[in-house]
Enzyme design. Structure first.
Site, PDB file in Angstrom:
ATOM      1  N   TYR A  31      -5.517  11.359   4.224  1.00  0.00           N
ATOM      2  CA  TYR A  31      -4.147  11.594   3.755  1.00  0.00           C
ATOM      3  C   TYR A  31      -4.185  12.405   2.445  1.00  0.00           C
ATOM      4  O   TYR A  31      -5.265  12.842   2.026  1.00  0.00           O
ATOM      5  CB  TYR A  31      -3.400  10.264   3.611  1.00  0.00           C
ATOM      6  CG  TYR A  31      -3.260   9.558   4.951  1.00  0.00           C
ATOM      7  CD1 TYR A  31      -2.650  10.203   6.034  1.00  0.00           C
ATOM      8  CD2 TYR A  31      -3.774   8.281   5.150  1.00  0.00           C
ATOM      9  CE1 TYR A  31      -2.558   9.582   7.282  1.00  0.00           C
ATOM     10  CE2 TYR A  31      -3.678   7.651   6.394  1.00  0.00           C
ATOM     11  CZ  TYR A  31      -3.072   8.312   7.453  1.00  0.00           C
ATOM     12  OH  TYR A  31      -2.984   7.722   8.685  1.00  0.00           O
ATOM     13  N   GLN A  43       0.864  -1.190   0.000  1.00  0.00           N
ATOM     14  CA  GLN A  43       0.000   0.000   0.000  1.00  0.00           C
ATOM     15  C   GLN A  43       0.895   1.234   0.000  1.00  0.00           C
ATOM     16  O   GLN A  43       1.750   1.372   0.891  1.00  0.00           O
ATOM     17  CB  GLN A  43      -0.885   0.004   1.248  1.00  0.00           C
ATOM     18  CG  GLN A  43      -1.908   1.117   1.243  1.00  0.00           C
ATOM     19  CD  GLN A  43      -2.652   1.238   2.569  1.00  0.00           C
ATOM     20  OE1 GLN A  43      -2.037   1.370   3.623  1.00  0.00           O
ATOM     21  NE2 GLN A  43      -3.979   1.203   2.523  1.00  0.00           N
ATOM     22  N   ARG A  97      -7.752   2.278  -1.794  1.00  0.00           N
ATOM     23  CA  ARG A  97      -8.522   2.372  -0.540  1.00  0.00           C
ATOM     24  C   ARG A  97      -9.175   3.753  -0.485  1.00  0.00           C
ATOM     25  O   ARG A  97      -8.530   4.768  -0.720  1.00  0.00           O
ATOM     26  CB  ARG A  97      -7.623   2.155   0.679  1.00  0.00           C
ATOM     27  CG  ARG A  97      -8.391   2.326   1.995  1.00  0.00           C
ATOM     28  CD  ARG A  97      -7.664   1.793   3.227  1.00  0.00           C
ATOM     29  NE  ARG A  97      -8.005   0.402   3.468  1.00  0.00           N
ATOM     30  CZ  ARG A  97      -7.938  -0.190   4.667  1.00  0.00           C
ATOM     31  NH1 ARG A  97      -7.534   0.479   5.725  1.00  0.00           N
ATOM     32  NH2 ARG A  97      -8.250  -1.456   4.815  1.00  0.00           N
ATOM     33  N   ARG A 139      -7.234  -5.525  13.396  1.00  0.00           N
ATOM     34  CA  ARG A 139      -6.931  -5.810  14.808  1.00  0.00           C
ATOM     35  C   ARG A 139      -7.040  -7.289  15.175  1.00  0.00           C
ATOM     36  O   ARG A 139      -6.185  -7.781  15.935  1.00  0.00           O
ATOM     37  CB  ARG A 139      -7.812  -4.933  15.707  1.00  0.00           C
ATOM     38  CG  ARG A 139      -7.373  -3.457  15.645  1.00  0.00           C
ATOM     39  CD  ARG A 139      -8.438  -2.543  16.180  1.00  0.00           C
ATOM     40  NE  ARG A 139      -9.679  -2.640  15.408  1.00  0.00           N
ATOM     41  CZ  ARG A 139     -10.837  -2.118  15.783  1.00  0.00           C
ATOM     42  NH1 ARG A 139     -10.907  -1.467  16.914  1.00  0.00           N
ATOM     43  NH2 ARG A 139     -11.904  -2.233  15.023  1.00  0.00           N
TER      44      ARG A 139
END
Ligand SMILES: Cc1cc2nc3c(=O)[nH]c(=O)nc-3n(C[C@H](O)[C@H](O)[C@H](O)COP(=O)(O)OP(=O)(O)OC[C@H]3O[C@@H](n4cnc5c(N)ncnc54)[C@H](O)[C@@H]3O)c2cc1C
Ligand SMILES: Cc1cc2nc3c(=O)[nH]c(=O)nc-3n(C[C@H](O)[C@H](O)[C@H](O)COP(=O)(O)O)c2cc1C
Length: 795
Positions: A575, A493, A623, A717
């Site tokens: 971002y 990524q 993404r 997670r």
């Protein structure tokens, strides 16, 4: 003590009888504006579980209910000429008027005073009462009169529905879906007594208008609906009962309790909160409210304390039911989206729509139905050229997926997770062990954390980078290890941090500037992330954008050279590229700001530059943050537009994340909470998607895949605690074909054996824990009921 109940619906009556039973000397009166035999609507439904609860609170009314109700266990989804039946569901129903009669009888027996044809106007009419239970239904006059206090909010849903009856007998709960020239229309139907069934007709606003239902008289409307469902009605007529078309209002109230002088008032049932009829829980919620209120009164020393306990302790349960109802209603609002699905997948989607029923629940309820879905899924994958056993296939999570020339062994993905442990952007042994152990843990695809295209593009000093050969070589070592020791494919990524750059490590003060040594940051517009705390980013100029594009291009080439199988461009989480996409962070006035086409210009230029140098046979994904969870953020139409643009540009997969654009975001968390976005993009835009976010079990992975909400499911997670999530799941499902590293083979047999035993034990426990049916076969009370209720009685 004097208790007055406004409204003799199920909520008000049930509270009255519980209170009178517990405190026979108290004065309990129910005020109902209708006559005892008047009612709106037709049937009500309860699950076996709800009946269990009624049993423990009032035996006699439970006994009457269970003797008079009609029982069924099957749900039929009738779609495009096929009937898909799934069994083992355990419901019962009866007419609303029959339920009310049972509750009237029981109230009278206990000494509750029932005052019919008594319209209540004001709370003040009960100034001499200690407690006033406001159970006056969905349009509660009392709530509206005191709305400044209760602060209700009403979310009026877009679909139209009307509630009808019929004499058509039905042997299951039926969803009849019909496509007509006017649009898609649906009937939710169930029988509640011999030769009496409820028909709730639902459709979207456009179809409703196309039918002219806004102009039709009741007889014309009935004739039109009967025409649509002629086959399903099999010669029976539809019966109206003040059957207006309505939009369902989801109602919530900020507080449920009000003090007026010495009198306390409390909202119960629909007056307090509504749950869409598609989960059949309205009457259950109202009666459970009554139970919760009664329980608080029993336990607390004063009315005031009891009401506070009710208002706090009951909320979570009500919100959970409302959430399930909202997820369920959303499915029906978008039924057009699923119209091209195979009937089995469509039926699986209907059954699992509210997230309460999952892959494994369905297996427990009806193994044959689940086997059909599993075989259908496998046959579809087999048709794509994979050698898959169709007779006894593994569950969807173990089906391969092809993206361009890349074959991903299974559908489980290790989501990208920044480790904040790189040195000068170079991954270390930590990354080798972290990524290597997840690859040998069995996931089909392992993502590397966002690796930044330049030193200034890093989020923190600990982020990995991909702008030089040292970084390339360190990543090549990791990729080589994973390829040599597992079947996992690796995705790199790449991204640029934009205005969220030059910040502290994840375990420090995330998204806050460094204590020292900050570097200048850039963004679409000069808006800091935290006003007054974050650096103000510089608005990118065209030459600077050009430079960053070349950096993305170079990272892409380095990722290929390092041996990555797939590449993802990070356009999410606020971002740099995301800062162009969201209207909250892009206020530019040039051709890179404004409409979504302009806001996507730079992200698409970057995508194009990377696609150009990334090998044709390798897939490239993006993404996105599908919503900003903030007012003024990315809209639904913009989401559709941007994902279509990416698809047209050659994107192979949309990785649907959400949020993290602005610190003021208000996400609605819950299990699999981002899946609706993946579902939306996948089924409306027609591109492969990956979902991520609060997916914690293999059961959920299978549910998401089987219902067509995503093509890949990423877990972040859960993989931190359990690198071998996929190996364990393969043992659970006895999927012996799963690749285990040869060093671990001696653990494989044991894992399969233990899992088989544990699964059998758990299945038995679950089966035993299922509420038993409450049916009393051939109860004479049922015949009596049919004579009491004549559909169409005055309201
Ligand atoms: C289409 C549709 C289908 C449904 N299907 C189901 C289902 O299958 N299963 C299910 O469990 N639930 C179903 N429901 C929901 C269910 O009907 C309600 O949630 C439930 O009745 C709520 O109970 P309640 O006691 O809060 O209010 P209500 O049942 O609405 O009772 C309120 C009572 O207060 C009386 N009243 C109102 N104002 C006054 C006043 N000012 N003075 C005196 N009396 C007053 C009314 O006459 C009424 O009798 C459905 C609802 C709809 C719209
Ligand atoms: C420690 C950590 C680091 C993360 N780093 C990244 C990242 O580098 N890139 C990214 O796109 N998402 C990152 N995320 C988000 C995850 O990929 C994932 O979308 C999110 O955690 C929700 O999934 P989960 O509920 O399974 O954890 C990170 C999440 C965690 C917990």
């Amino acid at each position: 003590m004097k208790i007055s109940v406004i409204g003799g619906g199920p909520g008000g009556l049930y509270f009255a009888l519980l209170a009178q039973k517990a405190w026979p000397r108290r004065d309990v009166t129910v005020y109902e504006r209708n006559r005892p035999d008047d009612t709106f609507g037709f049937g009500v439904v309860f699950s076996d579980q709800t009946l269990d609860m009624f049993k423990s609170f009032d035996g006699p009314s439970y006994e009457m209910i269970r003797r008079r109700f009609a029982y069924w266990g099957d749900v039929d989804v009738v779609y495009k000429g096929r009937t898909m039946r799934s069994g083992g569901n355990g419901f019962c129903g009866c007419s609303r008027v029959a339920l009310l009669h049972i509750l009237h009888d029981r109230c009278r027996e206990l000494g509750v005073k029932l005052q019919f044809q008594r319209e209540v106007e004001e709370l003040e009419e009960f100034a001499d009462s200690d407690l006033v239970v406001v159970a006056d239904g969905i349009n509660s006059r009392i709530r509206e009169k005191h709305k400044d206090h209760f602060q209700p909010s009403v979310d009026l849903r877009p679909n139209k529905f009307t509630w009808l009856g019929s004499t058509r007998p039905l042997d299951a709960f039926k969803y009849f879906f019909r496509e007509t020239p006017e649009g898609v229309i649906l009937a939710h139907c169930y029988q509640y007594e011999s030769n009496q069934s409820t028909w709730v007709i639902e459709t979207d606003d456009a179809t409703w208008r196309n039918f002219g239902f806004d102009r039709k008289s009741e007889p014309e409307m009935l004739a039109a609906v009967e025409g649509v469902f002629a086959e399903e009605l099999a010669g029976h007529r539809l019966i109206p009962n003040r059957s207006l078309w309505r939009n369902f209002p989801t109602i919530v109230n900020k507080t449920w309790v009000k003090q007026v002088g010495k009198m306390s008032a409390v909202l119960v049932g629909d007056a307090k909160a509504t749950a869409h009829f598609s989960i059949g829980s309205g009457t259950k919620l109202a009666m459970e409210d009554a139970i919760a209120l009664f329980e608080s009164m029993r336990k607390e020393s004063s009315v005031e304390k009891a009401l506070n306990t009710y208002d706090t302790a009951r909320r979570e349960e009500v919100e959970k039911t409302q959430h399930a109802a909202n997820v369920s209603l959303a499915w029906f609002e978008h039924m057009r989206r699923y119209w091209d699905m195979d009937p089995l997948q469509f039926a699986f989607g209907v059954m699992s729509r509210s997230k309460q029923i999952t892959w494994e629940n369905l297996e427990l309820r009806d193994p044959a139905f689940l086997r059909d879905v599993q075989q259908w899924f496998a046959a579809r994958v087999r048709a794509q050229g994979f050698d898959i056993p169709v007779d006894r296939p593994p569950p969807p999570m173990f089906m391969p997926l092809r993206l361009r020339d890349l074959v991903i062994e299974n559908r489980v993905v290790v989501s990208p997770m920044d480790q904040y442990s790189a040195v000068e952007g170079v991954p270390t042994d930590w990354h080798l062990v972290h990524l290597g152990s997840r690859a040998i843990g069995g996931a089909g695809l392992v993502y590397v954390e966002m690796s930044c295209v330049s030193p200034e593009g890093r989020i923190s000093p600990g982020c990995t980078g991909l702008w030089n050969e040292a970084q390339r070589d360190a990543f090549a070592r990791i990729a080589d290890f994973c390829h040599a020791n597992s079947k996992a494919k690796l995705c790199m990524q790449i991204g640029h941090s934009g205005r969220k750059g030059s910040t502290q490590l994840g375990w420090e003060r995330m998204d806050h500037p460094l204590e020292a040594g900050n570097w200048p940051i850039v963004s679409a517009s000069p808006i800091p992330y935290y006003e007054g705390i974050s650096q103000v980013p510089k608005e990118l100029s065209r030459p600077e954008m050009e430079k960053i594009m070349r950096e993305f291009e170079k990272s892409t080439q380095l990722a290929d050279a390092a041996g990555f199988d797939m590449l993802e461009i990070h356009m999410a989480h606020g971002y740099l590229l995301a800062s162009f996409i969201s209207p909250l962070t892009n206020t530019r006035r040039d051709e890179y700001g404004g409409a979504i086409e302009n806001r996507m210009r730079f992200p698409l230029e970057v995508f194009g530059a990377c696609r150009e140098v990334w090998p044709r046979q390798k897939p490239l994904s993006v993404r996105i943050s599908a919503t900003d969870w903030a007012p003024g953020g990315l809209s639904g139409p913009d989401l559709m537009a941007l994902t279509r643009m990416l698809k047209d540009a050659g994107c192979d997969l949309i990785d649907c994340s959400t949020g993290q654009t602005v610190p003021s975001q208000r996400p609605v968390y819950g299990r699999m909470y981002q899946a609706p976005y993946s579902d939306w993009v996948r089924n409306e835009v027609g591109i492969a998607t990956m979902t991520v976010g609060a997916v914690t079990s293999a059961d959920q992975v299978n549910t998401l895949l089987a219902s067509g909400k995503a093509d890949l499911v990423a877990l972040a997670r859960p993989h931190l605690a359990n690198p071998s999530f996929t190996l364990q799941a393969s043992a659970w499902y006895q999927h012996a074909a799963q690749h285990w590293p040869r060093q671990y083979l001696s653990g494989k047999d044991q894992a399969l054996r233990n899992a088989a035993r544990e699964r059998a034990e758990l299945t038995e426990l679950r089966l035993r824990a299922r509420p038993a049916s409450h049916e009393v076969k051939d109860a004479p009370e049922r015949a009596y009921l049919s004579s009491v209720f004549t559909p169409g009685t005055r309201v």
